[in-house]
Every structure is written in structure tokens, then in C-alpha cells.
Design a protein around this motif. Sequence first.
Motif, mmCIF file in Angstrom:
data_model
loop_
_atom_site.group_PDB
_atom_site.id
_atom_site.type_symbol
_atom_site.label_atom_id
_atom_site.label_comp_id
_atom_site.label_asym_id
_atom_site.label_seq_id
_atom_site.Cartn_x
_atom_site.Cartn_y
_atom_site.Cartn_z
ATOM 1 N N VAL A 12 6.153 -2.291 -5.333
ATOM 2 C CA VAL A 12 7.291 -1.375 -5.517
ATOM 3 C C VAL A 12 8.359 -1.689 -4.479
ATOM 4 N N LYS A 68 10.284 -4.672 -5.587
ATOM 5 C CA LYS A 68 11.153 -4.376 -6.735
ATOM 6 C C LYS A 68 12.401 -3.627 -6.276
ATOM 7 N N VAL A 69 12.213 -2.662 -5.384
ATOM 8 C CA VAL A 69 13.351 -1.923 -4.839
ATOM 9 C C VAL A 69 14.251 -2.875 -4.055
ATOM 10 N N TYR A 102 12.452 3.413 -9.379
ATOM 11 C CA TYR A 102 11.137 2.891 -8.983
ATOM 12 C C TYR A 102 10.247 3.961 -8.363
ATOM 13 N N THR A 103 10.846 4.886 -7.641
ATOM 14 C CA THR A 103 10.109 6.012 -7.061
ATOM 15 C C THR A 103 11.114 7.065 -6.606
#
Length: 168
Positions: free
Chosen positions: A46, A49-50, A89-90
Motif C-alpha cells: 500500500v 502504491k500511495v 488506497y486507505t
Amino acid sequence: MKKMIPILFVFFLLYGYINKEEILIPTDAIRFRVIANSNEEIDQEVKMKVKDAIEQEVNKLMLEAKNSEEAKKLINENMDNIQQIVNQYTTDNKISFGVNYFPEKEYHGVTYPSGEYESLVITLGNGVGNNWWCVMFPPLCLLEAKNENTNDINYKFYVQEIIEKYTS
């Protein structure tokens, strides 16, 4: 021959010391850091990806900036957009743009010292995992992304060239 060995040794020590290239990142540089929730594989994925998504967005912005003041203004104007990208993503995140702590980093023979720096820091979840960071202005993040397979000498040359371009 035995007398020549100590002489050569001293010569190479002095040569290395005198010709040591130190690249100093400008004091008005702006850094970018993403701290993972944890070191679990999924949290590290993650984080990356961020990092990739924000880096892509920020690189476009930094290419428009002629100096650090313009870069700061562009980042501030795009904080909502940055937040929206991270939220894809979060939603468990904290974004800080200001003066933040950075650990030391060595990359391709260039040492970036630890300290408090103007920066964009994205903390995911608990923020206890490994981090990733680069200098976003002058746009060295862009250089790192393009030159992952370059050697240390070429990297140092490009870093120095970019720093000179944005500080002249």
C-alpha cells in the motif's frame, strides 16, 4: 618496491580525501515521505502504491515550479487532490506539509543527512513501518524514478545538475 607500497597507499588516501564529492541539498529543498502502517507485506505494498500515485502527481507539479516558494504554493493548492489520491488506497492516513523529521538516506553514493526539513509526509495507519522518501524540489524524485539502474557517478552528476538548475 616495499617503499613504494606505503607511498601509493598515502597517495590514494589523499586523492580520495581531496576529490571526495559531497553534494549538498539546498536548504530550501522540499522532501516527500511515505511511512507505512507496518512492515507487513500488504502495508508495504500500500505504501508503494500511495508513493507511486502521489509521486506521479507531485512530479507534474514540481516541473511547473521555478523555485521552492512556487513549489510550496503548488503543493498547498493541491492538498485536497493529494488527500483524495491517498484516500483511494486507505482512509486511515495523516498528511503533513511543513517541517518534519527525516532519517538519513544514502542513495547512489549521495548521503542525504537526517534532520528537520520542509516536506510533505504521508503517514499510513499507525506509521510504524519502513518509509520511503526523496527530494521533491528540486525534482530529484523524478530523477530517482528515471534512473534506478544508473551508476553512482552518473547519479551524482545528474543530482548536481538539477540542484544547480534550480538554485541559479
